[in-house]
Design a protein around this motif. Structure first.
Motif, mmCIF file in Angstrom:
data_model
loop_
_atom_site.group_PDB
_atom_site.id
_atom_site.type_symbol
_atom_site.label_atom_id
_atom_site.label_comp_id
_atom_site.label_asym_id
_atom_site.label_seq_id
_atom_site.Cartn_x
_atom_site.Cartn_y
_atom_site.Cartn_z
ATOM 1 N N PHE A 86 0.835 -1.208 0.000
ATOM 2 C CA PHE A 86 0.000 0.000 0.000
ATOM 3 C C PHE A 86 0.870 1.258 0.000
ATOM 4 N N ALA A 87 1.916 1.259 0.833
ATOM 5 C CA ALA A 87 2.804 2.426 0.875
ATOM 6 C C ALA A 87 3.517 2.615 -0.454
ATOM 7 N N SER A 88 3.846 1.516 -1.107
ATOM 8 C CA SER A 88 4.478 1.611 -2.418
ATOM 9 C C SER A 88 3.523 2.185 -3.467
ATOM 10 N N ARG A 89 2.227 2.128 -3.176
ATOM 11 C CA ARG A 89 1.212 2.703 -4.055
ATOM 12 C C ARG A 89 0.712 4.058 -3.564
ATOM 13 N N GLY A 90 1.414 4.647 -2.589
ATOM 14 C CA GLY A 90 1.124 6.022 -2.204
ATOM 15 C C GLY A 90 0.227 6.206 -1.001
ATOM 16 N N PHE A 91 -0.070 5.103 -0.274
ATOM 17 C CA PHE A 91 -0.908 5.204 0.918
ATOM 18 C C PHE A 91 -0.073 4.894 2.156
ATOM 19 N N ALA A 92 -0.048 5.807 3.122
ATOM 20 C CA ALA A 92 0.526 5.455 4.411
ATOM 21 C C ALA A 92 -0.288 4.299 4.978
ATOM 22 N N SER A 93 0.366 3.358 5.655
ATOM 23 C CA SER A 93 -0.349 2.174 6.108
ATOM 24 C C SER A 93 0.181 1.722 7.455
ATOM 25 N N LEU A 94 -0.748 1.355 8.332
ATOM 26 C CA LEU A 94 -0.400 0.812 9.646
ATOM 27 C C LEU A 94 -0.866 -0.631 9.700
ATOM 28 N N SER A 95 0.082 -1.571 9.655
ATOM 29 C CA SER A 95 -0.232 -2.976 9.880
ATOM 30 C C SER A 95 -0.331 -3.183 11.379
ATOM 31 N N LEU A 96 -1.502 -3.568 11.848
ATOM 32 C CA LEU A 96 -1.780 -3.586 13.286
ATOM 33 C C LEU A 96 -1.921 -5.019 13.795
ATOM 34 N N ALA A 97 -1.118 -5.369 14.809
ATOM 35 C CA ALA A 97 -1.280 -6.645 15.501
ATOM 36 C C ALA A 97 -2.333 -6.478 16.599
ATOM 37 N N TYR A 98 -3.166 -7.495 16.781
ATOM 38 C CA TYR A 98 -4.153 -7.440 17.858
ATOM 39 C C TYR A 98 -4.333 -8.794 18.535
ATOM 40 N N PHE A 99 -3.575 -9.795 18.094
ATOM 41 C CA PHE A 99 -3.785 -11.155 18.568
ATOM 42 C C PHE A 99 -2.532 -11.960 18.262
ATOM 43 N N GLY A 100 -2.160 -12.844 19.186
ATOM 44 C CA GLY A 100 -1.079 -13.780 18.924
ATOM 45 C C GLY A 100 0.264 -13.127 18.704
ATOM 46 N N HIS A 101 0.564 -12.065 19.460
ATOM 47 C CA HIS A 101 1.863 -11.402 19.353
ATOM 48 C C HIS A 101 2.466 -11.269 20.746
ATOM 49 N N LYS A 102 3.757 -11.514 20.843
ATOM 50 C CA LYS A 102 4.424 -11.536 22.135
ATOM 51 C C LYS A 102 4.382 -10.201 22.859
ATOM 52 N N ASP A 103 4.229 -9.113 22.141
ATOM 53 C CA ASP A 103 4.232 -7.790 22.766
ATOM 54 C C ASP A 103 2.843 -7.330 23.201
#
Length: 468
Positions: free
Chosen positions: A204-221
């Motif tokens: 998405f960013a390569s196509r001109g959109f800022a993007s936030l990939s968001l973790a909400y499950f199954g992540h150590k942090d």
């Protein structure tokens, strides 16, 4: 009649050596490349092969049979494959038909982990219509490939910035396009596989959109039990505001995309009256919270798991609207003659209504933005058609049908991803407490066509709604 292998003089002092070219040699994963073979005998049989190693070291391969034209060329953008991993005129067939090599580990799925490095795909051109073992081991008649070439397949263009986010409890990765901005932006949510998946956001960013990939499950942090969803709407709200508050982001031009359970999380954002994203893209998802009632783990839904003769599991019935707990079903409220009506909440008791409103229900009366809903009709991971029908009817009942656009793809499975990515009809879900292989569905060629078409429609949808 095409000449058999070994019966042609493939090299002579009167003809240049065979050449296999791929252009551009470096390209984004969603860009077509032109693959051509030249300086070959006319009307002769050739095989074009592709192979690459995943980041885990597994070999993926594809091959296809062609017949050269009278000028001694083969062009994958023009000519038809007559056999192999695919048939027909498929310019990118060697990419989307890649599959694990024979003898590979069970349950492989190709997913990019390090988006700052490309996939490197090796191409080779062989004499005759040969078998995969001839392509990838160099065995058989002849002295190896006639010609070779290499292409790099990227998710990030030069200048895209990748930023780790561990701020105020939010776990994610932000991608910013090259330049000062401000840019339109997207919150990117994946499914119950959990973790932090970056490659769609990078694209998405390569196509001109800022993007936030968001973790909400199954992540150590993320605090709490690893196999349950321990975050709620406050977490999603904070992540949305975090993206809005970046100076590189145009705060009034933010959309949301979700796949699978990420669809429900995306709709959670879209139905908050204080957030108001400009648009939502939903890919093969549910209108209810099927993750496990009252904070239970996903395993609590196992009564709806269905196993095939190989022992592979389908989660489709988990997500049938009638199998989702009534308190977690879609809710629509609309004003008619100054009275509030609730539509539809089948089988729900009035005493549970307050819990339903206060928790993970979707209050579609607050929805004001357009929705692009993408359905794979061969989806074994989610009851995608039934859920699309459910929300379409709910929006129609609320006099909001104009907000809903459906794209439906026969033969496509659950994992509709960026174009030219190979589909995994099955993949490893978990090894604990026992090994589970999940059925996702999708047949290679129609799934590939769905990915290409839906990606272009997604980008157009974002352009229309975020760029204005």
């Amino acid at each position: 009649m095409f000449a058999g292998r070994g019966s042609l003089r493939w090299r002579s002092r009167y003809r240049p050596a065979p050449l296999l070219s791929a252009s551009p040699a470096r390209a984004l994963i969603d860009e077509q490349i032109s693959i051509q073979g030249r300086f070959l005998p006319p009307h002769s049989a050739v095989t074009v092969c592709a192979h690459m190693h995943s980041e885990d070291g597994d070999l993926w391969e594809a091959f296809s049979h062609y017949n050269t034209n009278e000028d001694g060329t083969v062009n994958l953008s023009r000519d038809h494959s007559v056999g192999g991993s695919y048939v027909g005129c498929e310019p990118m067939g060697l990419m989307w038909s890649l599959q694990p090599a024979p003898g590979a580990r069970e349950g492989l799925r190709l997913r990019k982990k390090n988006v700052e490095a490309p996939y490197v795909v090796n191409l080779s051109l062989l004499e005759g219509h040969v078998t995969p073992s001839d392509c990838f081991t160099g065995e058989g008649r002849g002295a190896g490939p006639l010609a070779v070439s290499t292409v790099e397949r990227w998710y990030m263009t030069p200048g895209v910035r990748r930023i780790d986010i561990r701020q105020n409890g939010i776990v994610g990765t932000m991608f910013l396009p090259s330049g000062p901005g401000p840019f339109p932006a997207v919150v990117d949510l994946w499914g119950m596989g959990g973790g932090l998946v970056e490659y769609r956001s990078a694209l998405f960013a390569s196509r001109g959109f800022a993007s936030l990939s968001l973790a909400y499950f199954g992540h150590k942090d993320i605090p709490g039990p690893f196999n349950t969803i321990n975050v709620g709407i406050d977490y999603l709200r904070s992540a949305y505001h975090l993206l809005q508050d970046r100076p590189e982001v145009c705060e009034e031009r933010v959309g949301v995309i979700g796949l699978s359970f990420g669809v429900f999380m995306s709709l959670q954002i879209a139905t908050q009256p204080d957030l108001k994203p400009k648009c939502v893209i939903c890919v093969n998802g549910s209108v209810g919270d099927y993750s496990g009632s009252m904070g239970q783990s996903f395993e609590s839904t196992s009564r709806y798991w269905r196993f095939d003769e190989q022992g592979y599991v389908s989660f489709r019935e988990v997500t049938l609207p009638n199998n989702i707990h009534p308190e977690n079903r879609v809710k629509v409220m609309c004003k008619i003659k100054s009275h509030t009506h609730v539509l539809p909440i089948p089988n729900i008791q009035l005493q549970s209504l307050q819990f339903y409103i206060d928790n993970m229900s979707l209050q579609l009366e607050n929805l004001t933005c357009p929705i692009l809903w993408i359905v794979g009709e061969d989806d074994f991971g989610c009851a995608s058609i039934e859920n699309a029908n459910e929300i379409e009817e709910a929006l129609r009942s609320a006099d909001k049908a104009q907000l809903f656009t459906r794209l439906s793809y026969p033969g496509a499975g659950h994992l509709i991803e960026p174009p030219y990515s190979p589909n995994a009809r099955t993949s490893l879900w978990t090894v604990k407490p026992k090994k589970l292989i999940t059925l996702w569905g999708g047949h290679l060629a129609p799934h590939a066509a769905a990915q290409e078409n839906s990606w272009n429609k997604m980008l157009h949808f974002l352009d229309c709604n975020l760029r204005g």
